[in-house]
Design a protein around this motif. Structure first.
Motif, PDB file in Angstrom:
ATOM      1  N   PHE A 222       0.826  -1.202   0.000  1.00  0.00           N
ATOM      2  CA  PHE A 222       0.000   0.000   0.000  1.00  0.00           C
ATOM      3  C   PHE A 222       0.866   1.260   0.000  1.00  0.00           C
ATOM      4  CE2 PHE A 222      -2.151   3.449   2.219  1.00  0.00           C
ATOM      5  CZ  PHE A 222      -3.272   3.602   1.418  1.00  0.00           C
ATOM      6  N   LEU A 223       1.848   1.296   0.876  1.00  0.00           N
ATOM      7  CA  LEU A 223       2.732   2.463   0.945  1.00  0.00           C
ATOM      8  C   LEU A 223       3.478   2.667  -0.372  1.00  0.00           C
ATOM      9  CD1 LEU A 223       4.271   2.005   4.515  1.00  0.00           C
ATOM     10  CD2 LEU A 223       2.646   3.776   3.796  1.00  0.00           C
ATOM     11  N   SER A 224       4.055   1.597  -0.899  1.00  0.00           N
ATOM     12  CA  SER A 224       4.865   1.700  -2.112  1.00  0.00           C
ATOM     13  C   SER A 224       4.050   2.125  -3.324  1.00  0.00           C
ATOM     14  CB  SER A 224       5.563   0.373  -2.398  1.00  0.00           C
ATOM     15  OG  SER A 224       6.513   0.110  -1.410  1.00  0.00           O
ATOM     16  N   ILE A 225       2.893   1.527  -3.477  1.00  0.00           N
ATOM     17  CA  ILE A 225       2.042   1.877  -4.615  1.00  0.00           C
ATOM     18  C   ILE A 225       1.574   3.318  -4.493  1.00  0.00           C
ATOM     19  CG2 ILE A 225      -0.173   1.406  -5.731  1.00  0.00           C
ATOM     20  CD1 ILE A 225       0.305  -1.583  -5.030  1.00  0.00           C
ATOM     21  N   SER A 226       1.201   3.728  -3.285  1.00  0.00           N
ATOM     22  CA  SER A 226       0.766   5.116  -3.074  1.00  0.00           C
ATOM     23  C   SER A 226       1.876   6.096  -3.405  1.00  0.00           C
ATOM     24  CB  SER A 226       0.312   5.317  -1.629  1.00  0.00           C
ATOM     25  OG  SER A 226      -0.769   4.482  -1.329  1.00  0.00           O
ATOM     26  N   ILE A 227       3.066   5.818  -2.926  1.00  0.00           N
ATOM     27  CA  ILE A 227       4.218   6.673  -3.209  1.00  0.00           C
ATOM     28  C   ILE A 227       4.499   6.705  -4.701  1.00  0.00           C
ATOM     29  CG2 ILE A 227       6.738   6.833  -2.942  1.00  0.00           C
ATOM     30  CD1 ILE A 227       6.245   5.788  -0.008  1.00  0.00           C
ATOM     31  N   ALA A 228       4.509   5.550  -5.336  1.00  0.00           N
ATOM     32  CA  ALA A 228       4.817   5.481  -6.768  1.00  0.00           C
ATOM     33  C   ALA A 228       3.789   6.229  -7.606  1.00  0.00           C
ATOM     34  CB  ALA A 228       4.904   4.023  -7.213  1.00  0.00           C
ATOM     35  N   MET A 229       2.522   6.081  -7.253  1.00  0.00           N
ATOM     36  CA  MET A 229       1.491   6.798  -8.013  1.00  0.00           C
ATOM     37  C   MET A 229       1.613   8.302  -7.798  1.00  0.00           C
ATOM     38  SD  MET A 229      -1.647   4.082  -7.638  1.00  0.00           S
ATOM     39  CE  MET A 229      -2.860   5.132  -8.388  1.00  0.00           C
ATOM     40  N   GLY A 230       1.978   8.713  -6.594  1.00  0.00           N
ATOM     41  CA  GLY A 230       2.207  10.133  -6.333  1.00  0.00           C
ATOM     42  C   GLY A 230       3.381  10.670  -7.131  1.00  0.00           C
ATOM     43  N   VAL A 231       4.476   9.932  -7.140  1.00  0.00           N
ATOM     44  CA  VAL A 231       5.655  10.349  -7.908  1.00  0.00           C
ATOM     45  C   VAL A 231       5.339  10.358  -9.406  1.00  0.00           C
ATOM     46  CG1 VAL A 231       8.013   9.677  -8.557  1.00  0.00           C
ATOM     47  CG2 VAL A 231       7.333   9.668  -6.152  1.00  0.00           C
ATOM     48  N   ALA A 232       4.590   9.370  -9.874  1.00  0.00           N
ATOM     49  CA  ALA A 232       4.247   9.296 -11.296  1.00  0.00           C
ATOM     50  C   ALA A 232       3.393  10.479 -11.741  1.00  0.00           C
ATOM     51  CB  ALA A 232       3.515   7.988 -11.599  1.00  0.00           C
ATOM     52  N   SER A 233       2.707  11.105 -10.793  1.00  0.00           N
ATOM     53  CA  SER A 233       1.843  12.233 -11.159  1.00  0.00           C
ATOM     54  C   SER A 233       2.595  13.566 -11.215  1.00  0.00           C
ATOM     55  CB  SER A 233       0.674  12.340 -10.172  1.00  0.00           C
ATOM     56  OG  SER A 233       1.139  12.746  -8.906  1.00  0.00           O
ATOM     57  N   ILE A 234       3.865  13.573 -10.869  1.00  0.00           N
ATOM     58  CA  ILE A 234       4.652  14.808 -10.934  1.00  0.00           C
ATOM     59  C   ILE A 234       4.928  15.118 -12.407  1.00  0.00           C
ATOM     60  CG2 ILE A 234       6.840  15.926 -10.331  1.00  0.00           C
ATOM     61  CD1 ILE A 234       6.917  14.071  -7.843  1.00  0.00           C
TER      62      ILE A 234
ATOM     63  N   GLY B  33       6.486  16.456 -15.857  1.00  0.00           N
ATOM     64  CA  GLY B  33       7.792  16.799 -16.411  1.00  0.00           C
ATOM     65  C   GLY B  33       8.955  15.948 -15.937  1.00  0.00           C
ATOM     66  N   MET B  34       8.717  14.951 -15.105  1.00  0.00           N
ATOM     67  CA  MET B  34       9.809  14.122 -14.606  1.00  0.00           C
ATOM     68  C   MET B  34      10.019  12.946 -15.558  1.00  0.00           C
ATOM     69  SD  MET B  34      10.312  12.369 -10.833  1.00  0.00           S
ATOM     70  CE  MET B  34      10.000  13.897  -9.974  1.00  0.00           C
ATOM     71  N   VAL B  35      11.244  12.740 -15.995  1.00  0.00           N
ATOM     72  CA  VAL B  35      11.520  11.625 -16.912  1.00  0.00           C
ATOM     73  C   VAL B  35      11.320  10.300 -16.187  1.00  0.00           C
ATOM     74  CG1 VAL B  35      13.061  12.932 -18.430  1.00  0.00           C
ATOM     75  CG2 VAL B  35      13.993  11.740 -16.448  1.00  0.00           C
ATOM     76  N   ILE B  36      10.981   9.268 -16.951  1.00  0.00           N
ATOM     77  CA  ILE B  36      10.576   7.995 -16.361  1.00  0.00           C
ATOM     78  C   ILE B  36      11.659   7.370 -15.492  1.00  0.00           C
ATOM     79  CG2 ILE B  36      11.183   6.620 -18.388  1.00  0.00           C
ATOM     80  CD1 ILE B  36       8.630   4.918 -17.686  1.00  0.00           C
ATOM     81  N   TRP B  37      12.913   7.437 -15.900  1.00  0.00           N
ATOM     82  CA  TRP B  37      13.956   6.770 -15.113  1.00  0.00           C
ATOM     83  C   TRP B  37      14.167   7.464 -13.766  1.00  0.00           C
ATOM     84  CZ3 TRP B  37      18.434   9.336 -13.836  1.00  0.00           C
ATOM     85  CH2 TRP B  37      18.778  10.464 -14.591  1.00  0.00           C
ATOM     86  N   VAL B  38      13.947   8.765 -13.707  1.00  0.00           N
ATOM     87  CA  VAL B  38      14.045   9.477 -12.428  1.00  0.00           C
ATOM     88  C   VAL B  38      12.828   9.132 -11.562  1.00  0.00           C
ATOM     89  CG1 VAL B  38      14.103  11.752 -11.312  1.00  0.00           C
ATOM     90  CG2 VAL B  38      15.461  11.331 -13.367  1.00  0.00           C
ATOM     91  N   ARG B  39      11.634   9.080 -12.169  1.00  0.00           N
ATOM     92  CA  ARG B  39      10.426   8.688 -11.439  1.00  0.00           C
ATOM     93  C   ARG B  39      10.594   7.306 -10.824  1.00  0.00           C
ATOM     94  NH1 ARG B  39       6.590  10.061 -16.020  1.00  0.00           N
ATOM     95  NH2 ARG B  39       6.505   7.820 -16.242  1.00  0.00           N
ATOM     96  N   GLN B  40      11.084   6.368 -11.634  1.00  0.00           N
ATOM     97  CA  GLN B  40      11.240   4.999 -11.150  1.00  0.00           C
ATOM     98  C   GLN B  40      12.262   4.912 -10.018  1.00  0.00           C
ATOM     99  OE1 GLN B  40      11.894   3.210 -15.027  1.00  0.00           O
ATOM    100  NE2 GLN B  40       9.888   2.211 -14.897  1.00  0.00           N
ATOM    101  N   ALA B  41      13.384   5.603 -10.169  1.00  0.00           N
ATOM    102  CA  ALA B  41      14.414   5.588  -9.126  1.00  0.00           C
ATOM    103  C   ALA B  41      13.904   6.250  -7.852  1.00  0.00           C
ATOM    104  CB  ALA B  41      15.683   6.272  -9.628  1.00  0.00           C
ATOM    105  N   LEU B  42      13.257   7.405  -7.992  1.00  0.00           N
ATOM    106  CA  LEU B  42      12.755   8.140  -6.833  1.00  0.00           C
ATOM    107  C   LEU B  42      11.666   7.357  -6.109  1.00  0.00           C
ATOM    108  CD1 LEU B  42      12.683  10.711  -5.097  1.00  0.00           C
ATOM    109  CD2 LEU B  42      11.057  11.667  -6.755  1.00  0.00           C
TER     110      LEU B  42
END
Length: 185
Positions: free
Chosen positions: A81-93, A95-104
């Protein structure tokens, strides 16, 4: 010097009977969840997948490392739950390139799970997958539902063996006050 390891010995390999039991439990769990996923895809379209790569890692924990904290329901459900929530939040930022989103998303998820005491490696993998931005809330719910099914199957199948117990603890620790106090430490 630390990179050379210590004098600790690796754990012994499973016996033939335990290896066969591990195969049986893993096969049945993956087959059932994959079957449910197949039915959903056939009836509702290809976007409704329950079977994602992190699921294989979870089943490996459930049947290969049943005593491990990362294999327990608490770590699985809260960590996912935590990881998916964080990932979906980061994915919604924007202008962020995918490899930075995935790493972050992956690094942040691992750090938050570690801080909360619910480290679950498959959830780190889920963060990587969900940070792509191709998955939404329905996928998150399906993945969590698949994990609940796997937990039930893991408990039923592992406990058929006198040499196994799963889960070793079930406490979810969802008391909000205790969580806030814990995080203040």
């Amino acid at each position: 010097k630390k990179c050379l390891g210590t004098d600790n010995r690796p754990p012994p390999p499973f016996s033939n009977s335990q290896s066969i039991f591990t195969f049986f439990g893993s096969f049945v769990s993956v087959a059932i969840v994959a079957g449910i996923s197949y039915v959903l895809v056939q009836n509702f379209g290809g976007h409704y997948l329950m079977m994602m790569p992190p699921f294989g890692a979870f089943v490996a924990l459930q049947f290969g490392l049943t005593q491990a904290p990362a294999a327990q329901p608490r770590s699985c459900l809260i960590g996912q739950f935590l990881s998916i929530s964080i990932a979906m939040g980061v994915a919604s930022i924007p202008g962020m390139v995918i490899w930075v989103r995935q790493a972050l998303a992956t690094a942040l998820s691992i750090a938050v799970m570690a801080r909360c005491g619910v480290l679950h490696p498959p959830a780190g993998a889920a963060a990587l997958v969900f940070a792509s931005g191709d998955f939404g809330i329905v996928h998150a719910m399906l993945l969590l539902f698949g994990n609940v099914v796997a937990i039930v199957l893991g408990a039923l199948l592992n406990n058929l063996s006198e040499k196994r117990q799963y889960p070793t603890y079930i406490a979810m620790g969802l008391n909000p006050r205790s969580m806030v106090e814990y995080l203040k430490r």
